[in-house]
Design an enzyme around this catalytic site. Structure first.
Site, short mmCIF file in Angstrom:
data_model
loop_
_atom_site.label_atom_id
_atom_site.label_comp_id
_atom_site.label_asym_id
_atom_site.label_seq_id
_atom_site.Cartn_x
_atom_site.Cartn_y
_atom_site.Cartn_z
N CYS A 2 0.83 -1.20 0.00
CA CYS A 2 0.00 0.00 0.00
C CYS A 2 0.87 1.25 0.00
CB CYS A 2 -0.96 0.07 1.17
SG CYS A 2 -2.07 -1.32 1.30
N ARG A 27 4.12 -0.04 -4.79
CA ARG A 27 3.90 -0.62 -3.47
C ARG A 27 2.65 -1.50 -3.42
NH1 ARG A 27 6.91 2.08 0.45
NH2 ARG A 27 5.57 1.21 2.05
N TRP A 78 -2.42 -2.89 -1.77
CA TRP A 78 -2.09 -4.30 -1.91
C TRP A 78 -3.00 -5.00 -0.89
CZ3 TRP A 78 -0.04 -8.37 1.05
CH2 TRP A 78 0.41 -9.47 0.32
N ASN A 104 -2.27 1.65 5.67
CA ASN A 104 -1.32 0.63 5.22
C ASN A 104 -1.02 -0.24 6.44
OD1 ASN A 104 0.79 -0.86 4.13
ND2 ASN A 104 2.29 0.77 4.45
N GLY A 105 -1.11 -1.55 6.30
CA GLY A 105 -0.82 -2.44 7.42
C GLY A 105 -2.01 -3.35 7.71
N GLU A 495 18.65 -16.57 -7.49
CA GLU A 495 18.19 -15.24 -7.87
C GLU A 495 17.64 -15.25 -9.31
OE1 GLU A 495 17.40 -12.67 -6.44
OE2 GLU A 495 17.54 -11.03 -7.86
N LYS A 499 13.71 -14.30 -10.22
CA LYS A 499 13.35 -13.25 -11.19
C LYS A 499 12.38 -13.81 -12.24
CE LYS A 499 15.31 -9.70 -9.75
NZ LYS A 499 14.95 -10.24 -8.46
N GLU A 502 8.86 -14.47 -10.67
CA GLU A 502 8.04 -13.31 -10.33
C GLU A 502 7.64 -12.50 -11.56
OE1 GLU A 502 11.53 -10.38 -8.53
OE2 GLU A 502 9.53 -10.17 -7.75
N HIS A 518 20.67 -35.70 -6.78
CA HIS A 518 19.95 -36.24 -5.63
C HIS A 518 18.44 -36.09 -5.79
CE1 HIS A 518 23.75 -36.92 -3.61
NE2 HIS A 518 24.11 -35.69 -3.93
N LYS A 621 6.08 -4.02 -4.01
CA LYS A 621 7.50 -3.76 -3.83
C LYS A 621 7.93 -3.87 -2.37
CE LYS A 621 11.53 -2.19 -5.23
NZ LYS A 621 12.37 -3.20 -5.92
#
Ligand code: M6R
Length: 626
Positions: A2, A27, A78, A104-105, A495, A499, A502, A518, A621
Site C-alpha cells: 500500500c 507498493r 495491496w 497501510n498495514g 536469484e 526473477k 516473479e 539427488h 515492492k
C-alpha cells in the site's frame, strides 16, 4: 504494501496526490482511491485495479469539484483484508460521511472493534480492517469536540485515541470535512515520512511521492501521530507528548524516479547498475586499500568482539546474504549463517552480545526483516542494517547502518538493489577482516582494487546483452527453466529463478549443481533449458571442473544448456548450446557480473509473454505485513 499520500497547502490537492500515487504504485496496485476535502464536503473516488482505472473514473465521471480542494489523501492498495474490489478500495469513510481514512498495514483486533461498532448500529460497507478506523475516528472526534477540542488539534487528538486502541501494524491518514487544511497521520510498524514544503506539507509512505516538490523530509518514529497544515508540522507520541522528528535531506534526483525513456523501470534500473555500484563504493575505499565505513556506528572493539554473524533478509536481499556468507567467512573466519527473516525468530536462534546480525533490506520496511531484527535486539545481539532507503524503519531501529546508494528502485523486481547489497556486504566483510587482523591480507588488499574495477566491468556486460535478449524471445514459450551454480554461483542461480518466477510466471528453480543428482535431475526432459553459472577456472579450479561435469550430466539427459562463463574459458564451449560471456572476475565478486544476464533474460521473457514487467501480478515492492 500500500502506498499512501497526503497533501495540504494552497494548490489543488488532486493532481499532487495522483502524481504521488503514480510514484508509489509499485507498493501495491490492487486498487486506488483519493479523498479531497472540498467546500464543506468530502469528495471521494476509488476504483479496483491500477491507478489508471481511478484516473479514468475521475476524468469520465461528473464534475464534483473534486479537483479544486487543497487538502487531500490518496491510496494505492495491496489487498490483505477483503478482495481487490471497488468497495474495499481506500479511502473508507465514516457513517456520517465526514471523515475519510486510508491505511497501510493490518489492524489485528479489527474483528473485536467491528463487533463493538456494529453493536452501536454502524453499518459496514466493506470487508476491510481499515473501515473500523474511519468509524472509530468519527466517534472519537465527537467526544473530543464535546470536551472542547477544536480544529486541526481535535483531529490529531482523536487519531491518537484511535491509535491507542488499535493493535498490529498501521499507517493511517485521515481528513475531516469540517477541518479543511489539515491531514493527520499515525504510524506504528508501517512507514510514513513527512515532506516539508513552503506553505504546504506532505505525508507519504516514502519520499518518492513528494520528491518533485521538496527535498526536505522529516522522519517519524514508532507510535507517533503527525498533524500537517499549510503552516506547520506537529508530531506527538500516541500519548500526546510532543516529539521532535529527525529532519533529513533527500539527495535523490526527482528524475531518478522516472522511466527516463526506457520501456520499464526495470530496464532503467538494470542499466543504472554500474553507477549504483560506483556510488555505493564512493568514499568507502581509500587509495591505500582501507575500508572507511563512517555510518557503521559500532566501535572497532565491538567488531573485534563479534564471534558469530547472522544475516537475515527476504527474497533477493536474502540471496545477497547467501553470497555474503562465502565472502565474510572466507575473509574474516567468523562463522556466518544466513536465514530467511520470516523464519528467524520462530526457531529461537542462539544470539548474544557478541553476535552481529546483519539485516539486509532495500526498502527498510520489510516486516519479516524488521521482526527478525527486533528479536535479535531483544536477545542483546548487535544489529547492522544494509539499506537503500534513508528514514526507513530498519536502519532506524538498528545499532548501525550501511546505506547502499542505489537511488530509488521502483520496479517490483529487485535489480540494482541486489548488486549494491552485494557491494555493501563485501565492504562489511573487508572492513571486519581489516579491523580484526586477517589471514588473507594480500587477497583482501587485492579485492579492494577489484571492486573499483567493477563499474566498468558491469558496463561491458550491459553492452553485450543483445544475444541474451534474442535467447529470451526464444525461451518465452518454455515450460520451465532450471538454474544451476556452485559456491557463490548457487545464490545467483536462486536469484535467476526468482526473477523468472516473479516476472514471467514460469516454473523456475535454482539448484546447487551438485544437488541435481539427488533428485531434481528428474525434472530434465528433452530440451529443458538449464542455465549454468560457471565460476572462473582461475583460483578455485576445482569448482570449475565440477560444474563442467554437472553441465555434461544435464546435457546427457536432453537439457538445452545456457552457459554463463567468463571470457577465455574454453573448457565449457563443447557443452554449451548457448554461451553468454562475462568479463573475467574473481570468484567471490563474480555474482556482480553473472547476475546481469539473468535479470535481462527474465525481463525480456516476461515482456515477450505480454506481462507488466514493473508490476507483476500478486506482488508489491515493499512487503510490510508478516
Ligand atoms: O525491501 P527488501 O529488500 O526488504 O525486500 C525484500 C524482498 O521482498 C524483495 O527482495 C523481493 O524478493 C524482490 N521483489 C524480488 O525481486
Amino acid at each position: 504494501m500500500c502506498g499512501i499520500v497526503g497533501y495540504v497547502g494552497n494548490r489543488p490537492a488532486l493532481s499532487i496526490v495522483l502524481d504521488g500515487l503514480r510514484r508509489l504504485e509499485y507498493r501495491g496496485y490492487d486498487s486506488a482511491g483519493v479523498a479531497i476535502v472540498g467546500d464543506d464536503a468530502l469528495l471521494t473516488e476509488k476504483k479496483a485495479g491500477k491507478l489508471a482505472n481511478l484516473e479514468k473514473a475521475l476524468t469520465e465521471g461528473p464534475d464534483t469539484g473534486i479537483a479544486a480542494g487543497t487538502t487531500g489523501i490518496g491510496h494505492t492498495r495491496w489487498a490483505t483484508h477483503g478482495g481487490p474490489t471497488d468497495r474495499n478500495a481506500h479511502p473508507h469513510v465514516s457513517q456520517d460521511g465526514r471523515v475519510a481514512v486510508i491505511h497501510n498495514g493490518i489492524i489485528e483486533n479489527f474483528a473485536r472493534l467491528r463487533a463493538e461498532l456494529e453493536a452501536l448500529g454502524i453499518e459496514f460497507r466493506s470487508d476491510t480492517d481499515t473501515e473500523v478506523a474511519a468509524h472509530l475516528l468519527a466517534l472519537e472526534l465527537d467526544v473530543v469536540r464535546t470536551e472542547g477540542g477544536q480544529g486541526a488539534q481535535a483531529l490529531a487528538e482523536a487519531l491518537r485515541r484511535v491509535s491507542r486502541r488499535l493493535e498490529g501494524a498501521f499507517t493511517l491518514l485521515a481528513v475531516d470535512t469540517a477541518i479543511p487544511g489539515a491531514v493527520a497521520g499515525a504510524r506504528r510498524n508501517s512507514p510514513l515520512v513527512v515532506g516539508r514544503g513552503v506553505g504546504e506539507n506532505y505525508l507519504a509512505s516514502d519520499v518518492s511521492a513528494f520528491i518533485e516538490h521538496t527535498r526536505e523530509a522529516v522522519e517519524l518514529g514508532q507510535d507517533q501521530v503527525v498533524l500537517i497544515t499549510p503552516e506547520g508540522i506537529e508530531i506527538t507520541g500516541f500519548d500526546g507528548t510532543p516529539v521532535e522528528g529527525r529532519p533529513f535531506h533527500i539527495d535523490w534526483d526527482a528524475s531518478a524516479a522516472e522511466k527516463g525513456g526506457y520501456d520499464y523501470f526495470m530496464l532503467k534500473e538494470i542499466a543504472e547498475q554500474p553507477q549504483a555500484v560506483a556510488d555505493t563504493l564512493l568514499g568507502r575505499l581509500t587509495e591505500t586499500g582501507e575500508i572507511v565505513l563512517d555510518e557503521v556506528r559500532l566501535t572497532e572493539q565491538d567488531l573485534r568482539d563479534v564471534d558469530k554473524i547472522f544475516i537475515v533478509a527476504c527474497g533477493t536481499a536474502y540471496h545477497s546474504g547467501l553470497v555474503a556468507k562465502y565472502a565474510i567467512e572466507h575473509w574474516t573466519r567468523i562463522p556466518c549463517e544466513v536465514e530467511t527473516a520470516s523464519e528467524f525468530r520462530y526457531r529461537d536462534p542462539v544470539l548474544d552480545r557478541s553476535t552481529l546480525v546483519i539485516a539486509i533490506s532495500q526498502s527498510g520496511e520489510t516486516m519479516d526483516t524488521l521482526m527478525a531484527l527486533r528479536h535479535a535486539k531483544e536477545q542483546k545481539a548487535r544489529v547492522l542494517a544494509i539499506c537503500n532507503t534513508n528514514g526507513s524503519t530498519i536502519p532506524r531501529e538498528s545499532d548501525a547502518v550501511l546505506y547502499t546508494h542505489g537511488g530509488p528502485e521502483v520496479a517490483v523486481a529487485s535489480t540494482k538493489a541486489f548488486l549494491t547489497q552485494l557491494v555493501a556486504c563485501y565492504l562489511i566483510g573487508l572492513h571486519l577482516a581489516q579491523v580484526r587482523g586477517i589471514k588473507y591480507a594480500d587477497e583482501v588488499g587485492a579485492v579492494v582494487g577489484q571492486l573499483q574495477e567493477m563499474p566498468d566491468k558491469l558496463r561491458t556486460v550491459l553492452e553485450s546483452m543483445e544475444p541474451v535478449r534474442k535467447l529470451a524471445r526464444d525461451l518465452a514459450s518454455a515450460q520451465q527453466v532450471l538454474f544451476i551454480g556452485r559456491h557463490v554461483g548457487y545464490p545467483v542461480a536462486l536469484e535467476g529463478a526468482l526473477k523468472l518466477k516473479e516476472l514471467a510466471y514460469m516454473h523456475a528453480e535454482g539448484f546447487a549443481a551438485g544437488e541435481l543428482k539427488h533428485g531434481p535431475i528428474a525434472l530434465i526432459d528433452q530440451g529443458t533449458p538449464v542455465v549454468c553459472i560457471v565460476p572462473s577456472p582461475a583460483g578455485r579450479g576445482v569448482l570449475h571442473d565440477k560444474i563442467v561435469s554437472n553441465i555434461q550430466e544435464v546435457r546427457a539427459r536432453g537439457a538445452r544448456t545456457i552457459v554463463i562463463a567468463e571470457e577465455g574459458d574454453e573448457a565449457v564451449v563443447p557443452y554449451a548450446d548457448e554461451l553468454i560471456r562475462v568479463p573475467r572476475t574473481p570468484t567471490l565478486l563474480a555474482p556482480l557480473v553473472t547476475t546481469i544476464p539473468l535479470q535481462v533474460l527474465s525481463c525480456e521473457i516476461a515482456s515477450s509473454r505480454g506481462h507488466d514487467v514493473d508490476q507483476p501480478r500478486n506482488l508489491a515492492k515493499s512487503v510490510t505485513v508478516e
